[in-house]
Design an enzyme around this catalytic site. Sequence first.
Site, PDB file in Angstrom:
ATOM      1  N   SER A  36      28.799  73.512  65.356  1.00  0.00           N
ATOM      2  CA  SER A  36      29.315  73.335  66.720  1.00  0.00           C
ATOM      3  C   SER A  36      30.794  73.707  66.698  1.00  0.00           C
ATOM      4  O   SER A  36      31.417  73.738  65.620  1.00  0.00           O
ATOM      5  CB  SER A  36      29.174  71.863  67.124  1.00  0.00           C
ATOM      6  OG  SER A  36      29.923  71.565  68.290  1.00  0.00           O
TER       7      SER A  36
ATOM      8  N   TYR B 158      29.821  62.733  65.566  1.00  0.00           N
ATOM      9  CA  TYR B 158      29.391  64.123  65.756  1.00  0.00           C
ATOM     10  C   TYR B 158      30.400  65.090  65.126  1.00  0.00           C
ATOM     11  O   TYR B 158      30.037  66.029  64.418  1.00  0.00           O
ATOM     12  CB  TYR B 158      29.243  64.376  67.260  1.00  0.00           C
ATOM     13  CG  TYR B 158      28.583  65.686  67.648  1.00  0.00           C
ATOM     14  CD1 TYR B 158      27.202  65.780  67.760  1.00  0.00           C
ATOM     15  CD2 TYR B 158      29.346  66.818  67.934  1.00  0.00           C
ATOM     16  CE1 TYR B 158      26.593  66.976  68.132  1.00  0.00           C
ATOM     17  CE2 TYR B 158      28.756  68.008  68.303  1.00  0.00           C
ATOM     18  CZ  TYR B 158      27.372  68.080  68.416  1.00  0.00           C
ATOM     19  OH  TYR B 158      26.776  69.265  68.788  1.00  0.00           O
TER      20      TYR B 158
END
Length: 262
Positions: free
Chosen positions: A144, A157
Amino acid sequence: MELLTEKAAIVTGSTSGIGLGIARALAEAGCNIMLNGFGEASAIERERKQLVKDFGIEAHFNSADLSKPVEIVELVEATTRELGQVDILVNNAGIQHTAPIENFPADRWDAVIALNLSSNFHAIRSVIPQMRKRNWGRIINIASTHGLVASVNKAAYVAAKHGVIGLTKAVALETATTGITCNAICPGWVLTTLVVKQIVERAAREKIPVDQARADLLSEKQPSHEFATPEQIGALTVFLCSGAAAQIRGAALPVDGGWTAQ
Ligand code: NAD
């Protein structure tokens, strides 16, 4: 670009969103596919049959829960049994949880790290021996932009995705003299269920219409003001599987509308 016929791929978390886009792109290139993820059995079976119909490849489904290491090993074993081998591993399954660090529930930290980071380790560890035997393999980790930069309220995350990029580099070095490559793709915002949830929460929190929340979410981070798409992530995955990409090793490639250029 050569087709991926005779190759077999596991795409984790491919019952929706980016994973499904990747599975469809690999199938279009002729690759046999093992789908994986959660969801309604009839909807998953519809997607599986559609892959077979659209691209004439072999597609199977395995419901392994990738937060459980033993089920990851079983997924690799089942794919090897059913599709003959695993040539391509796409570690895509992932979840999000947002909260300020002081309120971040410890069990959500553990869950995000288990799925978004540790599952990549367990899957790579399981497929590498057979890839080494054939001296060919492609490992693509869906990280990401949050593997490159941080945002508030996403401690687990961000930590997991930075970890994925570190793991990608380590595996790329350990396989550098072989026909196996390992790379990470770093999407910015892609309009999937994972992001829709954040848009709806933002609309409720800021008491604004959902359309406004979607536009604000995009413009805050992504200079293009456009979502990246599962099809674009799928196309890059197919490219990374090609001979042209054989010397791309340990890279973290953003597909983020300029997010990390800022
Ligand atoms: P999504 O929610 O649409 O898909 C997640 C997939 O993972 C689904 O198939 C789901 O069933 C599966 N899954 C969830 N828990 C699982 C488990 N325990 N075991 C096996 N499968 C499980 O989300 P998405 O946006 O398509 O996310 C896919 C990946 O892309 C994730 O790793 C995510 O972090 C990453 N990503 C997404 C975006 C974005 O903007 N959507 C941006 C950057 C990175």
